[in-house]
Design a protein around this motif. Structure first.
Motif, PDB file in Angstrom:
ATOM      1  N   ASP A 266     -35.578 -31.433  12.125  1.00 58.61           N
ATOM      2  CA  ASP A 266     -35.790 -30.769  13.417  1.00 58.61           C
ATOM      3  C   ASP A 266     -34.561 -31.004  14.294  1.00 58.61           C
ATOM      4  OD1 ASP A 266     -36.637 -29.721  15.819  1.00 58.61           O
ATOM      5  OD2 ASP A 266     -38.677 -30.504  15.650  1.00 58.61           O
ATOM      6  N   TYR A 267     -33.544 -30.172  14.086  1.00 58.54           N
ATOM      7  CA  TYR A 267     -32.304 -30.317  14.848  1.00 58.54           C
ATOM      8  C   TYR A 267     -32.527 -30.045  16.335  1.00 58.54           C
ATOM      9  CZ  TYR A 267     -27.337 -29.774  16.075  1.00 58.54           C
ATOM     10  OH  TYR A 267     -26.099 -29.894  16.656  1.00 58.54           O
ATOM     11  N   HIS A 268     -33.413 -29.101  16.638  1.00 58.95           N
ATOM     12  CA  HIS A 268     -33.659 -28.778  18.045  1.00 58.95           C
ATOM     13  C   HIS A 268     -34.242 -29.968  18.793  1.00 58.95           C
ATOM     14  CE1 HIS A 268     -35.770 -26.455  21.410  1.00 58.95           C
ATOM     15  NE2 HIS A 268     -34.488 -26.325  21.623  1.00 58.95           N
ATOM     16  N   LYS A 269     -35.098 -30.721  18.146  1.00 59.60           N
ATOM     17  CA  LYS A 269     -35.751 -31.858  18.793  1.00 59.60           C
ATOM     18  C   LYS A 269     -34.925 -33.131  18.684  1.00 59.60           C
ATOM     19  CE  LYS A 269     -40.048 -34.585  18.529  1.00 59.60           C
ATOM     20  NZ  LYS A 269     -39.521 -35.802  17.872  1.00 59.60           N
ATOM     21  N   ASP A 270     -34.309 -33.345  17.534  1.00 59.52           N
ATOM     22  CA  ASP A 270     -33.676 -34.634  17.249  1.00 59.52           C
ATOM     23  C   ASP A 270     -32.147 -34.591  17.217  1.00 59.52           C
ATOM     24  OD1 ASP A 270     -36.259 -35.693  16.875  1.00 59.52           O
ATOM     25  OD2 ASP A 270     -36.276 -35.097  14.754  1.00 59.52           O
ATOM     26  N   GLY A 271     -31.552 -33.414  17.407  1.00 61.26           N
ATOM     27  CA  GLY A 271     -30.106 -33.286  17.226  1.00 61.26           C
ATOM     28  C   GLY A 271     -29.290 -33.617  18.459  1.00 61.26           C
ATOM     29  N   TYR A 272     -27.978 -33.589  18.287  1.00 62.82           N
ATOM     30  CA  TYR A 272     -27.011 -33.917  19.324  1.00 62.82           C
ATOM     31  C   TYR A 272     -25.977 -32.804  19.411  1.00 62.82           C
ATOM     32  CZ  TYR A 272     -28.942 -38.484  18.084  1.00 62.82           C
ATOM     33  OH  TYR A 272     -29.797 -39.521  17.810  1.00 62.82           O
ATOM     34  N   HIS A 273     -25.294 -32.742  20.550  1.00 57.17           N
ATOM     35  CA  HIS A 273     -24.063 -31.943  20.570  1.00 57.17           C
ATOM     36  C   HIS A 273     -23.028 -32.704  19.762  1.00 57.17           C
ATOM     37  CE1 HIS A 273     -19.928 -31.609  22.379  1.00 57.17           C
ATOM     38  NE2 HIS A 273     -20.107 -30.449  21.794  1.00 57.17           N
ATOM     39  N   MET A 274     -22.329 -31.997  18.872  1.00 60.11           N
ATOM     40  CA  MET A 274     -21.311 -32.630  18.037  1.00 60.11           C
ATOM     41  C   MET A 274     -20.025 -31.815  18.078  1.00 60.11           C
ATOM     42  SD  MET A 274     -23.728 -33.753  14.789  1.00 60.11           S
ATOM     43  CE  MET A 274     -22.434 -34.728  13.985  1.00 60.11           C
ATOM     44  N   SER A 275     -18.920 -32.528  18.226  1.00 63.87           N
ATOM     45  CA  SER A 275     -17.598 -31.905  18.219  1.00 63.87           C
ATOM     46  C   SER A 275     -16.875 -32.394  16.963  1.00 63.87           C
ATOM     47  CB  SER A 275     -16.826 -32.300  19.479  1.00 63.87           C
ATOM     48  OG  SER A 275     -15.577 -31.658  19.511  1.00 63.87           O
ATOM     49  N   ASP A 276     -16.555 -31.459  16.080  1.00 60.96           N
ATOM     50  CA  ASP A 276     -16.128 -31.808  14.726  1.00 60.96           C
ATOM     51  C   ASP A 276     -14.802 -31.126  14.402  1.00 60.96           C
ATOM     52  OD1 ASP A 276     -15.917 -32.357  12.033  1.00 60.96           O
ATOM     53  OD2 ASP A 276     -17.988 -31.849  11.551  1.00 60.96           O
ATOM     54  N   GLY A 277     -13.716 -31.759  14.815  1.00 60.87           N
ATOM     55  CA  GLY A 277     -12.400 -31.188  14.559  1.00 60.87           C
ATOM     56  C   GLY A 277     -12.034 -31.158  13.092  1.00 60.87           C
ATOM     57  N   ASP A 278     -12.715 -31.941  12.280  1.00 58.02           N
ATOM     58  CA  ASP A 278     -12.422 -31.978  10.848  1.00 58.02           C
ATOM     59  C   ASP A 278     -12.761 -30.653  10.172  1.00 58.02           C
ATOM     60  OD1 ASP A 278     -11.709 -33.471   8.380  1.00 58.02           O
ATOM     61  OD2 ASP A 278     -13.836 -33.183   7.909  1.00 58.02           O
ATOM     62  N   VAL A 279     -13.792 -29.967  10.661  1.00 61.14           N
ATOM     63  CA  VAL A 279     -14.124 -28.639  10.137  1.00 61.14           C
ATOM     64  C   VAL A 279     -13.872 -27.540  11.175  1.00 61.14           C
ATOM     65  CG1 VAL A 279     -15.791 -29.513   8.462  1.00 61.14           C
ATOM     66  CG2 VAL A 279     -16.587 -28.855  10.742  1.00 61.14           C
ATOM     67  N   GLY A 280     -13.286 -27.920  12.323  1.00 57.36           N
ATOM     68  CA  GLY A 280     -12.897 -26.929  13.329  1.00 57.36           C
ATOM     69  C   GLY A 280     -14.056 -26.271  14.029  1.00 57.36           C
ATOM     70  N   CYS A 281     -15.190 -26.980  14.156  1.00 59.20           N
ATOM     71  CA  CYS A 281     -16.378 -26.409  14.804  1.00 59.20           C
ATOM     72  C   CYS A 281     -16.998 -27.414  15.778  1.00 59.20           C
ATOM     73  CB  CYS A 281     -17.445 -26.039  13.773  1.00 59.20           C
ATOM     74  SG  CYS A 281     -17.038 -24.624  12.728  1.00 59.20           S
ATOM     75  N   TYR A 282     -17.695 -26.887  16.746  1.00 56.17           N
ATOM     76  CA  TYR A 282     -18.622 -27.698  17.532  1.00 56.17           C
ATOM     77  C   TYR A 282     -20.001 -27.088  17.333  1.00 56.17           C
ATOM     78  CZ  TYR A 282     -18.254 -23.851  20.919  1.00 56.17           C
ATOM     79  OH  TYR A 282     -18.267 -22.619  21.509  1.00 56.17           O
ATOM     80  N   TYR A 283     -21.043 -27.900  17.519  1.00 57.05           N
ATOM     81  CA  TYR A 283     -22.396 -27.380  17.327  1.00 57.05           C
ATOM     82  C   TYR A 283     -23.365 -28.172  18.188  1.00 57.05           C
ATOM     83  CZ  TYR A 283     -21.087 -30.538  13.416  1.00 57.05           C
ATOM     84  OH  TYR A 283     -20.539 -31.528  12.640  1.00 57.05           O
ATOM     85  N   GLU A 296     -13.617 -24.327  17.214  1.00 58.88           N
ATOM     86  CA  GLU A 296     -12.740 -25.100  18.092  1.00 58.88           C
ATOM     87  C   GLU A 296     -11.309 -24.564  18.052  1.00 58.88           C
ATOM     88  OE1 GLU A 296     -13.105 -29.315  17.472  1.00 58.88           O
ATOM     89  OE2 GLU A 296     -15.020 -29.361  18.524  1.00 58.88           O
ATOM     90  N   ASP A 297     -11.179 -23.336  17.658  1.00 61.96           N
ATOM     91  CA  ASP A 297      -9.891 -22.640  17.651  1.00 61.96           C
ATOM     92  C   ASP A 297      -8.819 -23.325  16.813  1.00 61.96           C
ATOM     93  OD1 ASP A 297     -10.218 -20.300  19.672  1.00 61.96           O
ATOM     94  OD2 ASP A 297     -11.115 -22.019  20.666  1.00 61.96           O
ATOM     95  N   PRO A 298      -9.137 -23.662  15.554  1.00 57.57           N
ATOM     96  CA  PRO A 298      -8.074 -24.182  14.677  1.00 57.57           C
ATOM     97  C   PRO A 298      -7.027 -23.104  14.426  1.00 57.57           C
ATOM     98  CG  PRO A 298     -10.015 -23.636  13.389  1.00 57.57           C
ATOM     99  CD  PRO A 298     -10.413 -23.490  14.830  1.00 57.57           C
ATOM    100  N   ASP A 299      -5.876 -23.511  13.971  1.00 60.85           N
ATOM    101  CA  ASP A 299      -4.765 -22.572  13.776  1.00 60.85           C
ATOM    102  C   ASP A 299      -5.123 -21.434  12.826  1.00 60.85           C
ATOM    103  OD1 ASP A 299      -3.195 -24.046  15.484  1.00 60.85           O
ATOM    104  OD2 ASP A 299      -2.201 -25.181  13.882  1.00 60.85           O
ATOM    105  N   CYS A 300      -6.038 -21.691  11.882  1.00 63.52           N
ATOM    106  CA  CYS A 300      -6.347 -20.655  10.885  1.00 63.52           C
ATOM    107  C   CYS A 300      -7.265 -19.558  11.434  1.00 63.52           C
ATOM    108  CB  CYS A 300      -6.980 -21.281   9.652  1.00 63.52           C
ATOM    109  SG  CYS A 300      -8.543 -22.149   9.964  1.00 63.52           S
ATOM    110  N   ASP A 301      -7.899 -19.779  12.573  1.00 57.83           N
ATOM    111  CA  ASP A 301      -8.765 -18.752  13.148  1.00 57.83           C
ATOM    112  C   ASP A 301      -7.951 -17.811  14.026  1.00 57.83           C
ATOM    113  OD1 ASP A 301     -10.891 -19.862  11.887  1.00 57.83           O
ATOM    114  OD2 ASP A 301     -12.005 -20.414  13.692  1.00 57.83           O
TER     115      ASP A 301
END
Length: 446
Positions: A266-283, A296-301
């Motif tokens: 249950d990500y909606h109930k138990d999840g967190y905001h996460m910033s993940d530069g290793d895969v170039g995404c936040y969620y 997160e606007d990596p150079d390849c995007d």
């Protein structure tokens, strides 16, 4: 027919409404003008509304940490105003910054220490206990799924994460702007919707007012550009303003995806905001037990700068699913699927496409201009939502200092004292005259 106000604010989004609120509390007779039908209906409505403190500069961290305090104290900030639509809610999940080569997390940690941000360093094991669906192997560098090496098996583990307990997101960004509008109206602020500005009038080096598309002329000695993705067009309407900015702004198309959470989690109930530069995404969590995934606007995007009028006219308005592209849908969802191997990636893209208001160095311009009485809160680049209440207070104080106390902000930049932390901020940091700030990350968690 001409009406007169002390200040006209162009835009009624999450930054335009707090400026009106704070000026109205100082006794200014204000009018917000917006081309859309209600507060927060522009790019604010497409915001991911993330509240996090990790920035690449100490001033950026301090500004965001001050913003936390407003969201945590939302009803008091609004002066306990009633809104017929209800109140937006700050979802205080906490914020996880993954330690990776994609973020200069050591610099962030130094800034946290300097500002006094609460945080805890976590090991890989501690992160996996908090978010059991993640695989914390290193996938760096960020790639797109069409690259053959995208699916290579990883061999190295990441170092862990930094957890900031006061972070999270706001559940309804448009509603938050509407809440602030109602609070501003309590102090006499007025709002005009479905009204498009076509001219900024001036005389003898000072702004005198605006003209609307229907010919209506509205006069004021102060005009504030908070036009979001249209901000550069508004600056170009005002004599000498665009030319006087060393830092310019433009509209950047951006996509955010919604993807179901893995079965049994249950990500909606138990999840967190996460910033993940290793895969170039936040969620972050989204209603319906979804992952909301941004780039997160990596150079390849690729970056696609657009004309905002053509974007909205041609696409039928912000937030339409059919604006998403298959290529970016796969890029963001597949990258997250590397981090969350059990992520069920559906075939049908779902999410939001809207525009950022981006400055040359992705740091906003909060400043006066070369035209007397004309001010700017622009270039907010998708990352200033969390700071909006602070921006309102700072811009109101800046305007008051320049207009009523005779401050020459260019020669002696205004020093803003933050209400909650008591920290002083040199507003010259956000100057239109600055050189490009090379300490910027040139990216956002929009």
């Amino acid at each position: 027919m001409s009406k007169t106000y002390d200040a006209i604010i162009i835009g009624a989004g999450v930054i335009g409404t707090p400026i009106a609120y704070e000026l109205a509390k100082k006794g200014y007779k204000t009018l917000n003008v917006d081309k859309l039908p209600d507060a927060g209906e522009g790019s604010t409505a497409g915001s991911c509304a993330i509240v996090r403190a990790h920035y690449s500069t100490e001033d950026g961290v301090a500004f965001a940490y001050e913003g936390f305090k407003y969201w945590l104290d939302w009803e008091n900030y609004l002066d306990h105003v009633k809104d017929e639509k209800g109140l937006a809610k700050f979802m205080n999940t906490g914020s996880l910054l993954i330690k990776s080569q994609g973020h200069d997390w050591r610099k962030v940690k130094r800034h946290y220490d300097a500002v006094g941000v609460q945080y805890k360093e976590l090991t890989v094991e501690e992160v996996m206990k908090m978010v059991p669906v993640v695989d914390l192997h290193e996938f760096w560098p960020v790639k797109r799924p069409e690259e053959p090496s995208f699916f290579d098996e990883p061999s190295k583990m990441l170092e862990g994460a930094i957890f900031c307990p006061e972070g999270g997101y706001v559940n309804d960004p448009a509603l938050s702007a509407h809440n602030i509008m109602r609070a501003a109206e309590k102090y006499g602020a007025e709002f005009m919707f479905n009204a498009e500005v076509v001219d900024i009038r001036s005389k003898d080096g000072r702004v005198t007012g605006i003209t609307l598309k229907d010919g209506t002329r509205i006069d004021a000695p102060v005009v504030v550009n908070v036009g979001g993705p249209h901000s550069f067009k508004i600056n170009q309407m005002a004599e000498g303003v665009w030319e006087g900015c060393n830092i310019k702004t433009k509209a950047l198309r951006h996509e955010v995806m919604h993807c179901p959470s893995p079965e049994g989690y249950d990500y909606h109930k138990d999840g967190y905001h996460m910033s993940d530069g290793d895969v170039g995404c936040y969620y972050r969590p989204e209603v319906g037990n979804m992952f909301l995934i941004g780039s997160e606007d990596p150079d390849c995007d690729p970056k696609e700068y657009v004309d905002p009028d053509e974007f909205y006219a041609g696409k039928g308005g912000p937030g339409r699913d059919n604006q998403l592209t298959d290529a970016q849908w796969k890029a963001q969802c597949y990258r997250l699927a590397r981090r969350v191997p059990t992520l069920p990636v559906p075939n049908q893209p779902k999410g939001v496409c809207d525009l950022y208001d981006v400055s040359d160095d992705w740091i906003p311009i909060y400043d006066k201009s070369d035209l007397g009485g004309f001010y700017m809160a622009v270039g907010t680049s998708g990352n200033q939502y969390k700071n909006a209440p602070v921006v309102g207070a700072m811009m109101a104080d800046l305007i008051d200092a320049c207009e009523k106390q005779g401050l020459d902000h260019d020669k002696a930049p205004f020093q803003f004292k933050m209400r909650y932390t008591g920290r002083m901020l040199d507003v010259g940091f956000f100057s239109r005259k600055r050189e490009i700030n090379t300490n910027s990350s040139f990216s956002v968690n929009g």
